[in-house]
Write a protein that holds these residues in place. Structure first.
Motif, PDB file in Angstrom:
ATOM      1  N   VAL A   1     -15.196 -24.250 -87.607  1.00 55.06           N
ATOM      2  CA  VAL A   1     -14.775 -24.379 -89.011  1.00 55.06           C
ATOM      3  C   VAL A   1     -14.371 -25.818 -89.336  1.00 55.06           C
ATOM      4  O   VAL A   1     -14.717 -26.347 -90.398  1.00 55.06           O
ATOM      5  CB  VAL A   1     -13.613 -23.414 -89.324  1.00 55.06           C
ATOM      6  N   CYS A   2     -13.661 -26.458 -88.418  1.00 51.47           N
ATOM      7  CA  CYS A   2     -13.172 -27.818 -88.667  1.00 51.47           C
ATOM      8  C   CYS A   2     -14.175 -28.894 -88.242  1.00 51.47           C
ATOM      9  O   CYS A   2     -13.950 -30.089 -88.471  1.00 51.47           O
ATOM     10  CB  CYS A   2     -11.847 -28.042 -87.937  1.00 51.47           C
TER      11      CYS A   2
ATOM     12  N   LYS B   1      -9.125 -25.430 -94.236  1.00 52.97           N
ATOM     13  CA  LYS B   1      -9.961 -25.156 -93.063  1.00 52.97           C
ATOM     14  C   LYS B   1      -9.172 -24.456 -91.954  1.00 52.97           C
ATOM     15  O   LYS B   1      -9.693 -23.547 -91.293  1.00 52.97           O
ATOM     16  CB  LYS B   1     -10.581 -26.454 -92.551  1.00 52.97           C
TER      17      LYS B   1
ATOM     18  N   ARG C   1      -8.720 -20.903 -93.022  1.00 53.41           N
ATOM     19  CA  ARG C   1      -9.992 -20.190 -92.904  1.00 53.41           C
ATOM     20  C   ARG C   1     -10.286 -19.843 -91.439  1.00 53.41           C
ATOM     21  O   ARG C   1     -10.679 -18.712 -91.119  1.00 53.41           O
ATOM     22  CB  ARG C   1     -11.140 -21.036 -93.487  1.00 53.41           C
TER      23      ARG C   1
END
Length: 304
Positions: free
Chosen positions: A108-109, A140, A143
């Protein structure tokens, strides 16, 4: 081997030997993994207690664990609630061994796995993330947390708290305290439910937490919102939700009616009822008091 009986007899011996060897290898591997975990736990404890005099030394020692520490970084504390302590520890190790936390954050990051390190510390999973190149960091991290929480929730309710950024090794201890404070505050707010919260979003909750006698907080709620709460309990008019929407929308009636899914005239009626109950929405200082009382309702996990 000349006959079937000999084949079966010898085959049983071979299988038994293979099983013994496999068990020995697995035991050695498990012992090695636990030893590595113990060294990592000790290293992290030294980091949090600021026992290193040189940041260069800390960074070099981290490389032993295939960990590239860069600053700034943040700390995530991940708690999996389980009443059985033995099961709790087992679940933590299953979560760590799965690699779900590291894998998700890395994806995600969009950062290397080596910039992330997870371990068990003080009966919680602690996760260090180097965030120097991450744009829109809070979004992020939230998430990523939502994704790995979906995987981990099979072990029990999961809570995730995220510290502010720390920019050197001296600030690691403070960042850990920030993440721990978030856990301590929201575990009461959300009761047994899971949550994902960030330190910078604590706001006035940090002040509420300093008041040990919660009866003072309840008295404040009673003074400001007592009549409104009793009216909601009796008539189910959702006046508390109305107040929250009005304050959130800076007293914008049209926007509040849309958010509450009610007709504009219905909202006007509710405001009139609030005035009858002594709630002054036209007074700025009174509105501030109401906003604080509403935050207290959330902090104390009030049931109306």
């Amino acid at each position: 081997l000349k006959n079937k009986k000999d084949k079966i007899s010898y085959l049983n011996i071979v299988i038994e030997q293979a099983i013994i060897l496999l068990a020995f290898l697995l035991q050695n591997r498990q012992s090695l993994i636990q030893t590595e975990r113990n060294y990592l736990d000790s290293f992290i404890s030294s980091m949090i207690h600021t026992q290193y005099t040189s940041q260069t030394e800390l960074i070099q020692k981290a490389k032993v664990f295939k960990w590239d520490i860069h600053f700034p970084s943040v700390i995530l504390l991940i708690d999996i609630k389980n009443s059985n302590e033995k099961t709790r520890l087992s679940n933590y190790y299953k979560a760590l061994d799965s690699g779900a936390i590291t894998e998700t954050i890395a994806n995600v990051c969009e950062i290397p796995h080596e910039n992330i390190k997870t371990a068990l510390y003080n009966n919680q999973i602690i996760c260090f993330v180097s965030v120097a190149l991450i744009i829109d960091l809070p979004t992020k991290l939230k998430r990523a947390s939502e994704i790995f929480v979906k995987y981990l929730k099979k072990f029990g309710p999961v809570s995730v708290s995220i510290s502010g950024k720390f920019f050197n090794m001296v600030e690691i201890s403070q960042a850990y305290k920030e993440a721990l404070l978030v856990q301590n505050i929201y575990k009461d707010v959300y009761s047994e439910q899971q949550f994902i919260e960030i330190y910078k979003d604590l706001g006035i909750f940090k002040l509420f937490h300093l008041i040990e006698d919660k009866e003072y907080l309840n008295q404040y709620i009673e003074e400001i919102l007592g009549a409104v709460i009793r009216n909601d309990q009796k008539n189910d008019m959702n006046l508390i939700d109305t107040l929250q929407s009005l304050i959130t929308n800076n007293m914008n009636m049209k926007k509040s009616s849309e958010d509450l899914y009610i007709h504009y005239n219905s909202l006007r009626y509710r405001v009139s009822k609030l005035n009858e109950l002594g709630v002054e929405l036209s007074n700025g200082s009174k509105t501030t008091e109401i906003a604080v009382a509403l935050q207290l309702l959330k902090y104390l996990n009030y049931k109306i």
